[in-house]
Scaffold this active site. Structure first.
Site, PDB file in Angstrom:
ATOM      1  N   SER A 191       0.789  -1.234   0.000  1.00 20.90           N
ATOM      2  CA  SER A 191       0.000   0.000   0.000  1.00 20.90           C
ATOM      3  C   SER A 191       0.815   1.275   0.000  1.00 20.90           C
ATOM      4  CB  SER A 191      -0.922   0.014   1.205  1.00 20.90           C
ATOM      5  OG  SER A 191      -0.166   0.211   2.371  1.00 20.90           O
ATOM      6  N   HIS A 219      -5.535  -4.182   0.686  1.00 24.09           N
ATOM      7  CA  HIS A 219      -5.644  -3.073  -0.271  1.00 24.09           C
ATOM      8  C   HIS A 219      -6.104  -3.542  -1.657  1.00 24.09           C
ATOM      9  CE1 HIS A 219      -3.997  -0.071   2.469  1.00 24.09           C
ATOM     10  NE2 HIS A 219      -3.264  -1.068   2.925  1.00 24.09           N
ATOM     11  N   LYS A 250     -11.533  -0.520   4.446  1.00 24.46           N
ATOM     12  CA  LYS A 250     -11.013   0.287   3.337  1.00 24.46           C
ATOM     13  C   LYS A 250     -12.049   0.302   2.205  1.00 24.46           C
ATOM     14  CE  LYS A 250      -6.451  -0.671   5.186  1.00 24.46           C
ATOM     15  NZ  LYS A 250      -6.258   0.445   6.104  1.00 24.46           N
TER      16      LYS A 250
END
Ligand code: PLP
Length: 407
Positions: A191, A219, A250
């Site tokens: 990330s 991610h 996320k």
């Protein structure tokens, strides 16, 4: 507290300040329905409007009206907290349904929820190591702190292979006895650099050496693959990875983490991991929001297409302005090189207070010293006008601080 003890704390902070990497958190209020707009609370009082360019709410799902409605409905139906650990009255139908949904997302037999992605990595890896006392763990050098912590606490053999270096991985696998149980731990999207792992090649090596594979898709999940199963789904290798770990915080815009894998393994982790057993389960409203979000994201590939298009567009615009986008990125993450902790903080402050643009500085220990950067994360909601504002602001602060441009 004794004065000399107090001094230990003060000296630790003083050293961080000396290195220019003292963290000051921006106190913001996101605005419902207006992602990526927010308000920054100013020290002297009052607020200023800002645009957030560093959120990991990659798809803006934390503001999705259906996700919010699911959270509200759960609060109205069952109240605020879970009321206990999973074993002691803290398992609700929202948790159970969410685990089923996550297992299906990754094509696995079972899934287990944790209170964060951090805890899921830490708890799962340390528990696997407990189950296999003669285990050898092979860990990518750029793995996230949560994996490192879980592996650090494992009392088994550990080897760290150079980032994405398959030859180095093989050389280390050759050090282990052929009969020893082995596990390769790695990420799909790294990330901070925005690069990806060669998942298929790692699975090939794992098969050759009889190693289990543990993939952090934190991610990647929601963002890659036809249904948002992550980079492993995009690459057609999801079924070849033993454990896929992810976050609900996320792309899904909520909170919590999970691991998916074979039913027997998940059952053992559920039964043995202190980080799962001894903590109150996620609030039902969070589980409900995450469940709704996963369902939406699975069904909406256009969100992923739009994010990819936005990230490419932003990279082009930054490069056209001579701003040093790091070449490592092949994903939605757009890191811009700075290379100095104090400067990175000054740039970030100037962007925030003079231009209303929020991109926090990334410095040690998140990235190695000397590789400090601004990590920009566009979303489907960052339109061309917002991008032009960002590029103009970056160009202005680059000039203000006499920063290097690239041709
Ligand atoms: N794994 C990676 C690669 C991460 O970058 C992070 C957090 O940023 C985590 C795990 C932890 O996830 P969470 O934020 O859900 O705790």
């Amino acid at each position: 507290m004794r004065a000399e003890d107090q001094e230990v704390f003060e000296n630790a902070v003083a050293q961080i300040k000396d290195e220019g990497r003292y963290r000051v958190f921006a106190d913001i209020l996101r605005q419902r329905g207006r992602f990526p707009h927010a308000r920054l609370r100013l020290e002297g009082g009052g607020y200023r409007d800002i645009v957030v360019w560093c959120s990991n709410d990659y798809l803006g799902q934390g503001q999705n009206e259906d996700v919010l409605a699911a959270a509200h409905a759960a609060i109205d139906a069952v109240g605020a907290g879970a009321g206990g650990t999973r074993n002691i009255s803290g398992t609700t139908s929202y948790h159970v349904d969410l685990e089923r949904e996550l297992a299906a997302l990754h094509g696995k037999e079972a899934a287990l929820l944790f209170t964060s992605g951090y805890v899921s990595n830490d708890a799962t890896l340390s528990t696997i190591a407990k189950l296999f006392p003669d285990l050898w763990i092979f860990s990518d050098a750029q793995n996230h702190a949560s994996m490192i912590e879980g592996i650090r606490r494992a009392k088994c053999q550990k080897r760290i292979f150079r980032h994405n270096d398959l030859q180095h991985l093989e050389a280390m696998l050759n050090e282990a006895p052929a009969s020893a149980p082995k596990l390769i731990a790695f990420e799909s999207v790294y990330s901070m650099d925005g690069d990806t792992a060669p998942i298929e090649a790692i699975c090939d090596i794992a098969r050759q050496y009889g190693a289990m594979t543990y993939l952090d898709e934190v991610h990647g999940v929601g963002l890659y693959g036809e249904k948002g199963g992550g980079v492993a789904e995009r690459d057609g290798v999801m079924h070849r990875v033993d454990f896929i770990e992810g976050t609900l915080a996320k792309a899904f815009g909520a909170m919590g983490g999970y691991v998916t894998g074979p039913a027997a393994a998940i059952d053992a982790i559920r039964s043995m991991a202190p980080g799962f057993i001894f903590t109150t389960s996620l609030a039902p409203s969070i589980a409900a929001a995450a469940l709704e979000s996963v369902r939406i994201v699975r069904a909406c590939p256009h969100m992923r297409d739009r994010l990819a298009e936005r990230a490419e567009r932003l990279k082009e615009k930054l490069k056209d302005a001579g701003l040093p986008v790091m070449a490592s990125s092949t994903t939605h993450i757009v890191p811009v090189e700075v290379g100095d902790a104090a400067l990175c903080k000054e740039l970030s402050d100037a962007l925030l207070f003079e231009h209303g643009i929020y991109v926090q500085p990334i410095n040690y220990p998140t990235v190695p010293r000397g590789t400090e950067r601004l990590r920009i994360t566009p979303s489907p909601f960052h339109d061309d006008a917002l991008m032009d504002d960002l590029v103009a602001a970056l160009s202005a602060v680059w000039a203000q601080f006499n920063m290097r441009r690239v041709a």
